[in-house]
Structures are given as C-alpha cells and as structure tokens.
Design a protein around this motif. Structure first.
Motif, PDB file in Angstrom:
ATOM      1  N   LEU A 207      18.183   1.276   3.179  1.00 37.57           N
ATOM      2  CA  LEU A 207      16.846   0.964   3.663  1.00 37.57           C
ATOM      3  C   LEU A 207      16.730   1.566   5.022  1.00 37.57           C
ATOM      4  O   LEU A 207      15.615   2.150   5.315  1.00 37.57           O
ATOM      5  N   ILE A 208      17.737   1.167   5.797  1.00 35.53           N
ATOM      6  CA  ILE A 208      17.303   1.795   7.247  1.00 35.53           C
ATOM      7  C   ILE A 208      17.660   3.445   7.296  1.00 35.53           C
ATOM      8  O   ILE A 208      16.931   4.050   7.828  1.00 35.53           O
TER       9      ILE A 208
ATOM     10  N   GLU B 181      10.850  -5.003   9.184  1.00 32.88           N
ATOM     11  CA  GLU B 181      11.391  -6.157   9.831  1.00 32.88           C
ATOM     12  C   GLU B 181      12.957  -6.439   9.831  1.00 32.88           C
ATOM     13  O   GLU B 181      13.329  -6.225   8.477  1.00 32.88           O
ATOM     14  N   ILE B 182      13.576  -6.576  10.641  1.00 31.19           N
ATOM     15  CA  ILE B 182      14.945  -7.133  10.477  1.00 31.19           C
ATOM     16  C   ILE B 182      15.121  -8.630  11.122  1.00 31.19           C
ATOM     17  O   ILE B 182      15.001  -8.637  12.600  1.00 31.19           O
TER      18      ILE B 182
ATOM     19  N   ASP C 263      20.250   9.910  17.196  1.00 30.93           N
ATOM     20  CA  ASP C 263      19.240   9.865  16.015  1.00 30.93           C
ATOM     21  C   ASP C 263      19.191   8.352  15.572  1.00 30.93           C
ATOM     22  O   ASP C 263      18.355   8.201  14.656  1.00 30.93           O
ATOM     23  N   ALA C 264      19.861   7.559  16.067  1.00 31.27           N
ATOM     24  CA  ALA C 264      19.587   6.097  15.977  1.00 31.27           C
ATOM     25  C   ALA C 264      18.400   5.476  16.076  1.00 31.27           C
ATOM     26  O   ALA C 264      17.857   5.531  16.999  1.00 31.27           O
ATOM     27  N   PRO C 265      17.943   4.716  15.016  1.00 30.50           N
ATOM     28  CA  PRO C 265      16.608   3.868  15.196  1.00 30.50           C
ATOM     29  C   PRO C 265      16.666   2.956  16.222  1.00 30.50           C
ATOM     30  O   PRO C 265      17.628   2.314  16.311  1.00 30.50           O
ATOM     31  N   LYS C 266      15.719   2.813  17.133  1.00 29.48           N
ATOM     32  CA  LYS C 266      15.602   1.834  18.244  1.00 29.48           C
ATOM     33  C   LYS C 266      14.787   0.860  17.834  1.00 29.48           C
ATOM     34  O   LYS C 266      13.291   1.446  17.684  1.00 29.48           O
ATOM     35  N   LEU C 267      14.869  -0.464  17.564  1.00 31.61           N
ATOM     36  CA  LEU C 267      13.839  -1.366  17.362  1.00 31.61           C
ATOM     37  C   LEU C 267      13.332  -2.292  18.417  1.00 31.61           C
ATOM     38  O   LEU C 267      13.878  -2.265  19.435  1.00 31.61           O
TER      39      LEU C 267
ATOM     40  N   VAL D 173      22.392 -17.463  17.073  1.00 27.78           N
ATOM     41  CA  VAL D 173      21.212 -17.053  17.675  1.00 27.78           C
ATOM     42  C   VAL D 173      20.484 -16.135  16.592  1.00 27.78           C
ATOM     43  O   VAL D 173      21.055 -15.598  15.743  1.00 27.78           O
ATOM     44  N   HIS D 174      19.182 -16.650  16.377  1.00 31.63           N
ATOM     45  CA  HIS D 174      18.416 -15.915  15.498  1.00 31.63           C
ATOM     46  C   HIS D 174      17.638 -14.784  16.088  1.00 31.63           C
ATOM     47  O   HIS D 174      16.632 -15.142  17.221  1.00 31.63           O
ATOM     48  N   LEU D 175      17.187 -13.587  15.665  1.00 31.87           N
ATOM     49  CA  LEU D 175      16.694 -12.696  16.087  1.00 31.87           C
ATOM     50  C   LEU D 175      15.888 -11.909  15.029  1.00 31.87           C
ATOM     51  O   LEU D 175      16.306 -11.767  14.401  1.00 31.87           O
ATOM     52  N   ILE D 176      14.560 -11.619  15.659  1.00 32.02           N
ATOM     53  CA  ILE D 176      13.693 -10.819  14.891  1.00 32.02           C
ATOM     54  C   ILE D 176      13.294  -9.370  15.501  1.00 32.02           C
ATOM     55  O   ILE D 176      12.963  -9.383  16.608  1.00 32.02           O
ATOM     56  N   TYR D 177      13.472  -8.419  14.995  1.00 30.45           N
ATOM     57  CA  TYR D 177      13.100  -7.104  15.375  1.00 30.45           C
ATOM     58  C   TYR D 177      12.022  -6.412  14.360  1.00 30.45           C
ATOM     59  O   TYR D 177      12.026  -6.558  12.875  1.00 30.45           O
ATOM     60  N   LYS D 178      11.182  -5.425  14.915  1.00 30.11           N
ATOM     61  CA  LYS D 178      10.299  -4.708  13.975  1.00 30.11           C
ATOM     62  C   LYS D 178      10.588  -3.055  14.456  1.00 30.11           C
ATOM     63  O   LYS D 178      11.038  -3.055  15.538  1.00 30.11           O
TER      64      LYS D 178
END
Length: 217
Positions: free
Chosen positions: A159-160, A167-168, A193-197, A211-216
């Motif tokens: 997917l990545i 969202e991750i 080339d690594a994606p940065k969220l 710890v809960h993290l949410i990235y877009k």
C-alpha cells in the motif's frame, strides 16, 4: 476525485517497528488499544488483510469491544493457499477474497475455488493483483467508501509503495523484538525517496504505557 475508498492503515507495533516477533508472536495491544481498534472497525465499510495474516493469526475481524456493525472482511491471496476452516470463512459477515485471474486457468485451483464458493465467500479476480486495483474494484463494485487495513507487513508495504493510502494509525507498544515482521515489510525505499507523513495526533494510551499516533499523507 479518487476512484477508491478512504484507506486507513491500523497497527500496533513494538518500539523497533515490528508487527510480530521472529516466532510470530503479535499480541501487543492493551485492552484500551483493542477498544480503539474495534471502534474503528465499527466505523468502516470493510477490513482488509493479507493471506499470511489469515494463516498465522486466524482473525475474525468482527466488532467485539465496541458497538456497531461488522464490516466486510477482505483477504488478498495470490495463491488461494488458505485454510477453509479459518474464522473468516464463517459468514456472515461477508468475506471477499481477491486473487489473480490466472488461477482460473489452473486445473488444480478449480477444487479450491469451488470449495470457497460453497462457503458463501465471494472471490473476485483481477489481472494484476495490485493494491490500487483492489481498492478501485471494491469501491466501484462493492460500494466500500472507507476501509481499514490491519496487516500484515507485506500488505502494508505494498500500500505504501503504491501510495495507496490516506491515513496511518499506529500504537507503540513498550516491547522490543529485535527481529520479526516489520510494519512495512518490503524491499524499502532509498532514503531520499521515502514518503514523509504529517503527524495529526499523538496521545498517551489510557493504559499509561502505549502511545497512539495518527499520520496523514
């Protein structure tokens, strides 16, 4: 407009970014994290996992620790090497398997396909078993507007790699495996080339240890 659902990758990982240890142990979530996971399950139209997750974990992918409907369960299996006694073959709720159209040309796969069909599980065939193709098909043909991906590492990596997600959400468990299955388990990006969220939210879990993290994107 995207011809695919809104895609949320959800996982609980170790401090060193592992979904599972070298002996496939993956029970990382505290009760609060389980509730968080099941609340999200109740809010999506479908949950997707890879075949290895089905073989190793035998999940039910139903809503247990929250109130709400059970989503469609979706499996990706190129080989159709699945145990028909797995929990996901107990329907309802509905289960859909995505596989390669080439399996229809292989006589040895015919019995497997027939057996799956007798369980009331739908098989959908694609020429190329790419994540974006799967997501487009389930959006256009099954009306899935929001989907949750729970693993495993290869599925998340694909997917990545295809940039086919929105969202991750990750919970960091206070464990270190040192080896095992990585969150995104693939060939990897070159550093540049690594994606940065973008970090959207970070909070201490109710248990006080995660710890809960949410990235877009």
């Amino acid at each position: 407009m995207k011809n695919r659902p809104y895609i949320i990758i959800f996982a609980t990982i170790t401090i060193d970014g592992r979904l599972a240890s070298k002996d496939k142990f993956s029970q990382l979530s505290c009760p609060s994290d389980k509730r968080r996971q099941h609340i999200l399950r109740s809010e999506v139209d479908a949950i997707l996992v890879g075949a290895e997750t089905v073989r190793v974990d035998n999940p039910k992918l139903t809503v247990k620790y929250a109130k709400g409907k059970n989503p469609i369960r979706v499996i990706i299996s190129k080989s159709l090497n699945l145990n028909l006694d797995s929990n996901l073959f107990n329907v309802p709720p509905p289960t859909i398997i995505y596989t390669s159209r080439s399996n229809l040309k292989e006589p040895e796969k015919k019995k497997v396909i027939d057996a799956i069909n007798t369980r009331g599980v739908e098989i959908r065939y694609l020429d190329e078993l790419l994540m974006c193709n799967i997501m487009t098909d389930i959006y256009l043909n099954k009306g899935v507007k929001k989907i949750m991906v729970e693993g495993g590492g290869t599925t998340i990596w694909n997917l990545i790699k295809e940039s086919c997600y929105d969202e991750i959400r990750v919970t960091i468990s206070p464990r270190i495996f040192g080896n095992g299955i990585s969150f995104a388990n693939g060939e990897g990006f070159m550093g540049i080339d690594a994606p940065k969220l973008k970090l959207i939210d970070a909070k201490l879990c109710e248990c006080g240890e995660e710890v809960h993290l949410i990235y877009k994107k």
